[in-house]
Design a protein around this motif. Structure first.
Motif, PDB file in Angstrom:
ATOM      1  N   ASP A  58       0.829  -1.212   0.000  1.00  0.00           N
ATOM      2  CA  ASP A  58       0.000   0.000   0.000  1.00  0.00           C
ATOM      3  C   ASP A  58       0.861   1.259   0.000  1.00  0.00           C
ATOM      4  N   LEU A  59       1.973   1.190   0.732  1.00  0.00           N
ATOM      5  CA  LEU A  59       2.871   2.336   0.779  1.00  0.00           C
ATOM      6  C   LEU A  59       3.481   2.596  -0.603  1.00  0.00           C
ATOM      7  N   ILE A  60       3.885   1.531  -1.250  1.00  0.00           N
ATOM      8  CA  ILE A  60       4.502   1.670  -2.570  1.00  0.00           C
ATOM      9  C   ILE A  60       3.499   2.211  -3.592  1.00  0.00           C
ATOM     10  N   THR A  61       2.287   1.758  -3.505  1.00  0.00           N
ATOM     11  CA  THR A  61       1.321   2.103  -4.564  1.00  0.00           C
ATOM     12  C   THR A  61       0.384   3.255  -4.206  1.00  0.00           C
ATOM     13  N   ARG A  62       0.485   3.793  -2.990  1.00  0.00           N
ATOM     14  CA  ARG A  62      -0.479   4.832  -2.641  1.00  0.00           C
ATOM     15  C   ARG A  62      -0.301   6.052  -3.559  1.00  0.00           C
ATOM     16  N   ASN A  63      -1.411   6.614  -3.925  1.00  0.00           N
ATOM     17  CA  ASN A  63      -1.419   7.779  -4.813  1.00  0.00           C
ATOM     18  C   ASN A  63      -0.829   7.531  -6.193  1.00  0.00           C
ATOM     19  N   ALA A  64      -0.624   6.280  -6.539  1.00  0.00           N
ATOM     20  CA  ALA A  64      -0.146   5.998  -7.895  1.00  0.00           C
ATOM     21  C   ALA A  64      -1.343   5.942  -8.835  1.00  0.00           C
ATOM     22  N   ASP A 112       0.835  -4.939 -11.892  1.00  0.00           N
ATOM     23  CA  ASP A 112       0.543  -5.122 -10.476  1.00  0.00           C
ATOM     24  C   ASP A 112       1.265  -6.349  -9.898  1.00  0.00           C
ATOM     25  N   GLU A 113       1.330  -7.423 -10.682  1.00  0.00           N
ATOM     26  CA  GLU A 113       2.011  -8.645 -10.216  1.00  0.00           C
ATOM     27  C   GLU A 113       3.472  -8.344  -9.884  1.00  0.00           C
ATOM     28  N   GLU A 114       4.114  -7.615 -10.791  1.00  0.00           N
ATOM     29  CA  GLU A 114       5.536  -7.327 -10.595  1.00  0.00           C
ATOM     30  C   GLU A 114       5.747  -6.427  -9.373  1.00  0.00           C
ATOM     31  N   ILE A 115       4.821  -5.499  -9.156  1.00  0.00           N
ATOM     32  CA  ILE A 115       4.937  -4.609  -8.005  1.00  0.00           C
ATOM     33  C   ILE A 115       4.748  -5.394  -6.705  1.00  0.00           C
ATOM     34  N   ARG A 116       3.816  -6.305  -6.727  1.00  0.00           N
ATOM     35  CA  ARG A 116       3.592  -7.123  -5.523  1.00  0.00           C
ATOM     36  C   ARG A 116       4.836  -7.925  -5.181  1.00  0.00           C
ATOM     37  N   LEU A 171       9.129   8.936  -4.163  1.00  0.00           N
ATOM     38  CA  LEU A 171      10.479   8.448  -3.833  1.00  0.00           C
ATOM     39  C   LEU A 171      10.652   8.337  -2.321  1.00  0.00           C
ATOM     40  N   ILE A 172      10.090   9.311  -1.598  1.00  0.00           N
ATOM     41  CA  ILE A 172      10.176   9.279  -0.133  1.00  0.00           C
ATOM     42  C   ILE A 172       9.441   8.045   0.395  1.00  0.00           C
ATOM     43  N   ASP A 173       8.272   7.766  -0.185  1.00  0.00           N
ATOM     44  CA  ASP A 173       7.533   6.546   0.193  1.00  0.00           C
ATOM     45  C   ASP A 173       8.399   5.312  -0.005  1.00  0.00           C
ATOM     46  N   LEU A 174       9.055   5.270  -1.151  1.00  0.00           N
ATOM     47  CA  LEU A 174       9.823   4.078  -1.506  1.00  0.00           C
ATOM     48  C   LEU A 174      11.069   3.935  -0.630  1.00  0.00           C
ATOM     49  N   GLN A 175      11.635   5.082  -0.271  1.00  0.00           N
ATOM     50  CA  GLN A 175      12.764   5.056   0.657  1.00  0.00           C
ATOM     51  C   GLN A 175      12.316   4.461   1.985  1.00  0.00           C
ATOM     52  N   GLU A 176      11.121   4.903   2.377  1.00  0.00           N
ATOM     53  CA  GLU A 176      10.563   4.436   3.641  1.00  0.00           C
ATOM     54  C   GLU A 176      10.302   2.936   3.587  1.00  0.00           C
ATOM     55  N   ALA A 177      10.009   2.462   2.380  1.00  0.00           N
ATOM     56  CA  ALA A 177       9.745   1.033   2.207  1.00  0.00           C
ATOM     57  C   ALA A 177      11.034   0.225   2.163  1.00  0.00           C
ATOM     58  N   PHE A 215      -1.414  15.377   2.580  1.00  0.00           N
ATOM     59  CA  PHE A 215      -1.612  14.208   3.437  1.00  0.00           C
ATOM     60  C   PHE A 215      -0.457  13.208   3.424  1.00  0.00           C
ATOM     61  N   PRO A 216       0.237  13.020   2.271  1.00  0.00           N
ATOM     62  CA  PRO A 216       1.372  12.089   2.320  1.00  0.00           C
ATOM     63  C   PRO A 216       2.504  12.556   3.238  1.00  0.00           C
ATOM     64  N   ARG A 217       2.554  13.847   3.534  1.00  0.00           N
ATOM     65  CA  ARG A 217       3.675  14.358   4.317  1.00  0.00           C
ATOM     66  C   ARG A 217       3.303  14.786   5.736  1.00  0.00           C
ATOM     67  N   PHE A 218       2.003  14.825   6.045  1.00  0.00           N
ATOM     68  CA  PHE A 218       1.579  15.232   7.396  1.00  0.00           C
ATOM     69  C   PHE A 218       0.614  14.205   7.974  1.00  0.00           C
ATOM     70  N   ASP A 219       0.741  13.925   9.261  1.00  0.00           N
ATOM     71  CA  ASP A 219      -0.131  12.939   9.889  1.00  0.00           C
ATOM     72  C   ASP A 219      -1.519  13.477  10.125  1.00  0.00           C
ATOM     73  N   GLU A 220      -1.584  14.794  10.386  1.00  0.00           N
ATOM     74  CA  GLU A 220      -2.912  15.378  10.549  1.00  0.00           C
ATOM     75  C   GLU A 220      -2.917  16.791   9.998  1.00  0.00           C
ATOM     76  N   VAL A 221      -4.097  17.190   9.564  1.00  0.00           N
ATOM     77  CA  VAL A 221      -4.245  18.506   8.974  1.00  0.00           C
ATOM     78  C   VAL A 221      -5.285  19.271   9.784  1.00  0.00           C
ATOM     79  N   VAL A 222      -4.867  20.397  10.308  1.00  0.00           N
ATOM     80  CA  VAL A 222      -5.778  21.189  11.126  1.00  0.00           C
ATOM     81  C   VAL A 222      -6.296  22.382  10.334  1.00  0.00           C
ATOM     82  N   VAL A 223      -7.608  22.422  10.199  1.00  0.00           N
ATOM     83  CA  VAL A 223      -8.234  23.576   9.551  1.00  0.00           C
ATOM     84  C   VAL A 223      -8.599  24.569  10.639  1.00  0.00           C
TER      85      VAL A 223
END
Length: 326
Positions: free
Chosen positions: A5-11, A17-21, A53-59, A262-270
């Motif tokens: 999910d981390l690798i594919t989020r927002n893609a 898909d098989e190769e990514i899995r 790239l940051i997601d993938l680094q995290e992975a 949202f990918p860079r912040f845990d919560e967003v305060v309005v």
RNA sequence: CCGCCCUUAGCUCAGACUGGUAGAGCAGCCGACUGUAGAUCGGCUUGUCCCCCGUUCAAAUCGGGGAGGGCGGACCA
């Protein structure tokens, strides 16, 4: 969040898909890249792929950033010296933005693209690729412009780079789809293995909401924008009070929340006055979008919040640019 | 190497034949209306008319030269 999910989020798309899995099962040390034609100032388009790239680094993957100086040269962006210079500034901004310097390999295209073996492989690719195909794969080509030979070589080199950088995954905006498909189709002919690809969406134009065409002339937010400029640009953005505007239009304000905030912040305060309901906190994009749709979140409040968070993301890069220029 | 076409606002182009120093659409900007933006009204801005030389009282317009871009022909080694 699990690795897949981390690798594919927002893609927008993964091929396949098989190769990514398979990658997600054992991501440690796998090499992934994005190639950028050097640009002196990063804008949101660059940052969207950087987020991935940051997601993938995290992975756990190894990130390679190709500073495509030879490509820039082929696209008539100046002398190698000038291109080198802007590439260095680009690199500094990426690091300021959040790509871990120690975990990111920055590679100049000229380090390997001029080698004999590479050149001969390139010629073999030229031999089997029609001009028509190459031109259609050339995302950088301005519409209406008649292609130079350099413009046709450009995408072929992109296809080859994926092999020569010894990658396990190629990342790019959806505008890179044709290049990646050319890679997948042609690279096995040279005796190499085609790599999986991941495409990020192309965010709609801020002012019009027209998307899917990476128009370089639209309004975008960049590392050199001041806080006031960001506020002004976000405030003038197209933003109907719905997540799915009429016709082919998108809501760019929501897209920026989804792909940049949202990918860079845990919560967003309005933050908003009591008159309009007081402050609200969102932990995920979905609930913010739903509130905009229902009317519980007014577009004007969404915009003010967006500007604040984008400003936070831009700040380190802005600082870096100021430093580089002093 | 030869021939034809193009070059005017940010973009697409009109104006050239019949010289009087420039227009449209789109874009952009500013107001009004909306607690945002858009839509809708109202208003506004923009130019080395590719360059040089010449003719003329006067050249985007006519003549000559040049530059850039596009297309075609020739050549079948």
């Amino acid at each position: 969040m699990d690795t897949y999910d981390l690798i594919t989020r927002n893609a927008e798309e993964v091929v396949t898909d098989e190769e990514i899995r398979e990658l997600a099962d054992d991501p440690d040390g796998k090499r992934v890249y994005v190639g950028y034609e050097p640009s002196g100032v990063l804008h949101l388009g660059h940052l969207l792929t950087a987020n991935k790239l940051i997601d993938l680094q995290e992975a756990g993957m190894e990130v390679v950033v190709l500073l495509a100086d030879v490509h820039a040269y082929l696209n008539d962006k100046g002398t190698f010296e000038e291109i080198r210079d802007t590439a260095e500034r680009m690199k500094a901004q990426f690091i300021a933005y959040g790509l871990e310097e120690t975990q990111t390999e920055f590679v100049y295209g000229s380090e390997f693209q001029l080698d004999e073996e590479y050149t001969l492989d390139l010629h073999e690719l030229e031999l089997s690729t029609t001009m028509n195909r190459a031109q259609r794969a050339m995302a950088e080509l301005q519409s209406g412009e008649t292609a130079k030979v350099s413009h046709l070589v450009y995408p072929l080199m992109q296809a080859l780079d994926i092999e020569y950088l010894d990658l396990d995954l190629a990342v790019g905006g959806l505008d890179q789809r044709k290049v990646h498909m050319l890679h997948r189709e042609e690279i096995p002919e040279l005796g190499y293995e085609a790599r999986p690809c991941l495409h990020t969406p192309i965010v709609a134009d801020l002012t019009s909401g027209e998307g899917k065409m990476s128009s370089s002339d639209g309004v975008t937010i960049s590392m050199e924008d001041s806080t006031a400029e960001i506020e002004e640009k976000v405030n003038s953005a197209f933003c109907p009070p719905t997540r799915d505007p009429e016709g082919d239009l998108e809501n760019p304000v929501l897209e920026l929340f989804e792909y940049h905030v949202f990918p860079r912040f845990d919560e967003v305060v309005v933050e908003r006055p009591e008159q309009y309901g007081g402050n609200v906190t969102y932990e995920e994009y979905e609930s913010l979008a739903a509130d905009l749709e229902s009317g519980d979140l007014h577009p004007a409040d969404a915009k003010g919040t967006l500007a604040t968070y984008l400003d936070d993301l831009i700040e380190p890069g802005r600082e870096k640019l100021r430093e580089l220029r002093s």
